[in-house]
Design a protein around this motif. Structure first.
Motif, PDB file in Angstrom:
ATOM      1  N   SER A  53       6.666  29.102  -7.251  1.00 44.18           N
ATOM      2  CA  SER A  53       6.858  28.548  -8.591  1.00 44.18           C
ATOM      3  C   SER A  53       8.090  27.666  -8.560  1.00 44.18           C
ATOM      4  N   GLN A  54       8.249  26.850  -9.567  1.00 46.26           N
ATOM      5  CA  GLN A  54       9.395  25.964  -9.608  1.00 46.26           C
ATOM      6  C   GLN A  54       9.738  25.647 -11.066  1.00 46.26           C
ATOM      7  N   SER A  55      10.995  25.428 -11.316  1.00 49.09           N
ATOM      8  CA  SER A  55      11.441  25.066 -12.658  1.00 49.09           C
ATOM      9  C   SER A  55      12.479  23.970 -12.539  1.00 49.09           C
ATOM     10  N   PHE A  56      12.636  23.260 -13.639  1.00 53.00           N
ATOM     11  CA  PHE A  56      13.492  22.091 -13.661  1.00 53.00           C
ATOM     12  C   PHE A  56      14.587  22.292 -14.692  1.00 53.00           C
ATOM     13  N   LEU A  57      15.830  22.059 -14.283  1.00 52.97           N
ATOM     14  CA  LEU A  57      16.971  22.218 -15.190  1.00 52.97           C
ATOM     15  C   LEU A  57      17.759  20.919 -15.256  1.00 52.97           C
ATOM     16  N   PRO A  58      18.304  20.566 -16.403  1.00 54.60           N
ATOM     17  CA  PRO A  58      18.142  21.270 -17.668  1.00 54.60           C
ATOM     18  C   PRO A  58      16.800  20.979 -18.313  1.00 54.60           C
ATOM     19  N   ASN A  59      16.405  21.817 -19.272  1.00 58.76           N
ATOM     20  CA  ASN A  59      15.200  21.559 -20.046  1.00 58.76           C
ATOM     21  C   ASN A  59      15.580  21.394 -21.518  1.00 58.76           C
ATOM     22  N   LYS A  60      14.616  21.278 -22.372  1.00 59.42           N
ATOM     23  CA  LYS A  60      14.915  20.990 -23.783  1.00 59.42           C
ATOM     24  C   LYS A  60      15.687  22.123 -24.449  1.00 59.42           C
ATOM     25  N   TYR A  61      15.632  23.332 -23.835  1.00 56.90           N
ATOM     26  CA  TYR A  61      16.339  24.470 -24.415  1.00 56.90           C
ATOM     27  C   TYR A  61      17.793  24.557 -23.954  1.00 56.90           C
ATOM     28  N   THR A  62      18.096  23.972 -22.817  1.00 55.73           N
ATOM     29  CA  THR A  62      19.444  24.117 -22.253  1.00 55.73           C
ATOM     30  C   THR A  62      20.264  22.837 -22.275  1.00 55.73           C
ATOM     31  N   LEU A  63      19.638  21.688 -22.509  1.00 52.41           N
ATOM     32  CA  LEU A  63      20.338  20.419 -22.358  1.00 52.41           C
ATOM     33  C   LEU A  63      21.521  20.281 -23.323  1.00 52.41           C
ATOM     34  N   SER A  64      21.303  20.568 -24.610  1.00 57.93           N
ATOM     35  CA  SER A  64      22.398  20.404 -25.569  1.00 57.93           C
ATOM     36  C   SER A  64      23.511  21.409 -25.305  1.00 57.93           C
ATOM     37  N   TYR A  65      23.143  22.648 -24.940  1.00 63.09           N
ATOM     38  CA  TYR A  65      24.151  23.647 -24.625  1.00 63.09           C
ATOM     39  C   TYR A  65      24.912  23.269 -23.363  1.00 63.09           C
ATOM     40  N   GLU A  66      24.224  22.685 -22.401  1.00 63.51           N
ATOM     41  CA  GLU A  66      24.895  22.262 -21.169  1.00 63.51           C
ATOM     42  C   GLU A  66      25.972  21.217 -21.482  1.00 63.51           C
ATOM     43  N   ARG A  67      25.647  20.279 -22.342  1.00 63.34           N
ATOM     44  CA  ARG A  67      26.621  19.244 -22.688  1.00 63.34           C
ATOM     45  C   ARG A  67      27.876  19.868 -23.297  1.00 63.34           C
ATOM     46  N   ILE A  68      27.677  20.821 -24.202  1.00 66.14           N
ATOM     47  CA  ILE A  68      28.821  21.463 -24.861  1.00 66.14           C
ATOM     48  C   ILE A  68      29.679  22.210 -23.849  1.00 66.14           C
ATOM     49  N   VAL A  69      29.044  22.988 -22.980  1.00 67.44           N
ATOM     50  CA  VAL A  69      29.804  23.779 -22.012  1.00 67.44           C
ATOM     51  C   VAL A  69      30.512  22.884 -21.004  1.00 67.44           C
ATOM     52  N   LEU A  70      29.836  21.835 -20.534  1.00 64.29           N
ATOM     53  CA  LEU A  70      30.479  20.912 -19.586  1.00 64.29           C
ATOM     54  C   LEU A  70      31.695  20.246 -20.211  1.00 64.29           C
ATOM     55  N   GLU A  71      31.566  19.826 -21.462  1.00 65.99           N
ATOM     56  CA  GLU A  71      32.713  19.219 -22.139  1.00 65.99           C
ATOM     57  C   GLU A  71      33.859  20.229 -22.283  1.00 65.99           C
ATOM     58  N   ALA A  72      33.519  21.479 -22.578  1.00 64.21           N
ATOM     59  CA  ALA A  72      34.544  22.513 -22.709  1.00 64.21           C
ATOM     60  C   ALA A  72      35.240  22.766 -21.381  1.00 64.21           C
ATOM     61  N   LEU A  73      34.466  22.883 -20.296  1.00 60.87           N
ATOM     62  CA  LEU A  73      35.049  23.144 -18.980  1.00 60.87           C
ATOM     63  C   LEU A  73      35.899  21.971 -18.505  1.00 60.87           C
ATOM     64  N   GLU A  74      35.426  20.758 -18.775  1.00 60.63           N
ATOM     65  CA  GLU A  74      36.203  19.587 -18.372  1.00 60.63           C
ATOM     66  C   GLU A  74      37.512  19.503 -19.171  1.00 60.63           C
ATOM     67  N   PHE A  75      37.452  19.848 -20.468  1.00 60.60           N
ATOM     68  CA  PHE A  75      38.666  19.848 -21.279  1.00 60.60           C
ATOM     69  C   PHE A  75      39.669  20.875 -20.766  1.00 60.60           C
ATOM     70  N   VAL A  76      39.206  22.086 -20.504  1.00 55.54           N
ATOM     71  CA  VAL A  76      40.097  23.132 -20.002  1.00 55.54           C
ATOM     72  C   VAL A  76      40.648  22.748 -18.635  1.00 55.54           C
TER      73      VAL A  76
END
Length: 288
Positions: free
Chosen positions: A160-183
């Motif tokens: 099986s295979q899955s692709f990331l990010p998907n429509k459920y994780t993309l917006s959350y990924e942006r928020i977390v990446l911005e937070a980690l980059e800020f910190v």
């Protein structure tokens, strides 16, 4: 961590102990593949998705990633030059987008194929360790050919295979990446939740959901882990000054010393004062 350069492929063998976060960007010149050589399900989370022991993670070049581990993990990684046809064939078509900043591919491997892939890699490492220097160019080609055969087998036998990010994780990924980059830009400064909320321009509830979905824990716990690690490294390093443990804790915003000491011991297996004494004894040569 051990590293081995074959003809054009780079192998890496690593061990990570205890809970932690690994956030980074892959090399722009390589496609990177990673799989556990240990056998733990759900101990590693990639961008909010739990990884099984048989999951092969495929990163395109210049790809952002965030791993969260809850315990000891051993792993093997392969870096394939972008011009290798097998590297291109391992990736899904979606990663050919103009900016594959976050596109990742998760492949569930049959256990025999995973075991064979790891064994081929370990055999290459053993062979190089035991061989004469003059024999290594030929051995590198043979080891790389064996590895490419296994990767071709994976390409043709994916469970099986899955692709990331998907429509459920993309917006959350942006928020977390911005937070980690800020910190990350604050290096050793004290950071509060309100600072992250302001930097990401979202409400705290949204920030909380993003962290719990993407990293598996809250922003508050992330900042606590950051504080614990900063204190540990500050206590352990030689800064050439007689700075006491209490001064170091205060400088990093610790106000409840007893509770902090309990969290510190849970993470590092010793109290801050024990780290302080041990590190200074080591530098003075009083410890064997």
């Amino acid at each position: 961590m051990k590293s081995l350069a074959l003809n054009r492929t780079i192998l890496q063998f690593g061990t990570d102990g205890g809970p932690g976060i690994a956030h980074g960007v892959t090399d722009p010149n390589f496609t990177t593949l990673i799989v556990q050589s240990s056998n733990f399900d759900d101990r590693v989370v990639l961008d909010g998705v739990p990884c099984q022991a048989s999951d092969l993670v495929i990163f395109p070049p210049n790809c952002h990633f965030t791993f969260v581990r809850s315990g000891h993990v051993e792993w093997v990684a392969w870096s394939l030059p972008n011009e290798e046809s097998i590297a291109r064939n391992m990736l899904p078509a979606a990663t050919t987008q103009a900016s594959p900043k976050t596109a990742k591919h998760l492949v569930r491997l049959p256990e025999p194929i995973k075991s064979k892939l790891i064994e081929v890699s370990r055999q290459a490492l053993r062979s190089f360790s035991d061989s004469a220097f003059a024999d290594r160019p030929m051995m590198a080609r043979e080891a790389e050919d064996a590895l490419m055969d296994q990767l071709a087998c994976i390409r043709d036998n994916r469970l099986s295979q899955s692709f990331l990010p998907n429509k459920y994780t993309l917006s959350y990924e942006r928020i977390v990446l911005e937070a980690l980059e800020f910190v990350g830009t604050r290096s050793e400064s004290i950071v509060h939740i309100k600072d992250i909320v302001k930097a990401t321009k979202v409400e705290y509830r949204t920030l909380l959901r993003a962290f719990e979905r993407y990293l598996g824990f809250s922003p508050k716990l992330y900042l606590r882990l950051r504080q614990l690690n900063l204190v540990y490294h500050e206590i352990s390093r030689d800064n050439g000054a007689s700075v006491g443990v209490v001064d170091i804790l205060s400088a990093h915003g610790v106000t409840e010393f007893g509770r902090f000491a309990g969290h510190y011991r849970s993470l590092f297996g010793e109290l801050p004062s024990e780290t302080y004494r041990r590190s200074r004894a080591l530098r003075s040569g009083n410890v064997p």
